[in-house]
Design a protein around this motif. Sequence first.
Motif, short mmCIF file in Angstrom:
data_model
loop_
_atom_site.label_atom_id
_atom_site.label_comp_id
_atom_site.label_asym_id
_atom_site.label_seq_id
_atom_site.Cartn_x
_atom_site.Cartn_y
_atom_site.Cartn_z
N GLN A 66 1.11 -1.16 0.39
CA GLN A 66 -0.36 -0.39 -0.08
C GLN A 66 0.98 1.44 0.02
O GLN A 66 0.65 1.88 -0.57
N LEU A 69 2.54 1.80 -3.50
CA LEU A 69 1.59 2.27 -4.56
C LEU A 69 1.47 3.60 -4.15
O LEU A 69 1.01 4.77 -5.52
N GLU A 70 0.56 3.89 -3.07
CA GLU A 70 0.62 5.25 -2.81
C GLU A 70 2.11 6.51 -3.57
O GLU A 70 1.96 7.30 -3.60
N THR A 76 -5.35 3.65 -5.12
CA THR A 76 -5.41 2.19 -4.79
C THR A 76 -7.01 2.08 -3.56
O THR A 76 -7.47 1.04 -4.35
N VAL A 83 -3.33 -4.40 -5.65
CA VAL A 83 -3.18 -4.16 -3.76
C VAL A 83 -2.44 -5.91 -4.18
O VAL A 83 -1.33 -6.23 -3.88
#
Length: 142
Positions: A66, A69-70, A76, A83
């Motif tokens: 997470q 990806l952020e 997300t 995810v």
Amino acid sequence: LFCVVLSMCKSFQQLMVLLHEAARTLRELPSLLFFPFVGMISMAGCTMLFVDTTLGAMSLGPSEVQYWLEYMNLPTAQYPSLVEHFHKISMLVILFSFVWIYEFHTGMFTATVSNATSHWYFYRHDTRKASRLGTLCAFGRI
């Protein structure tokens, strides 16, 4: 059968001429013997880097996925399956990168050896342009 033996004899003679020329090339360009080890060491280093990257990417937990990806500005919240599939996607990217780096090494190796050999062949009688470190100079020309 006689024709096959005759054609093989001619091919064998051509093979002997090619091997003689290759031996002469290696005598005059001894750096061609050591250049493959440079590529092998470089590829081994890249392989270790990719193994480390793969182990790092595969051992990430959901909270770390997470976070990454952020960090890459990927939404997300809109794509929750991203995810879940992060490990598969990252493995495909790492595999593609490894194949690309391998092909890059192979191309550089082939281009360097062919450049060194052609430079030696066409300039072997020119003392100003001839070099015993042909592969190093050829790598610089690439």
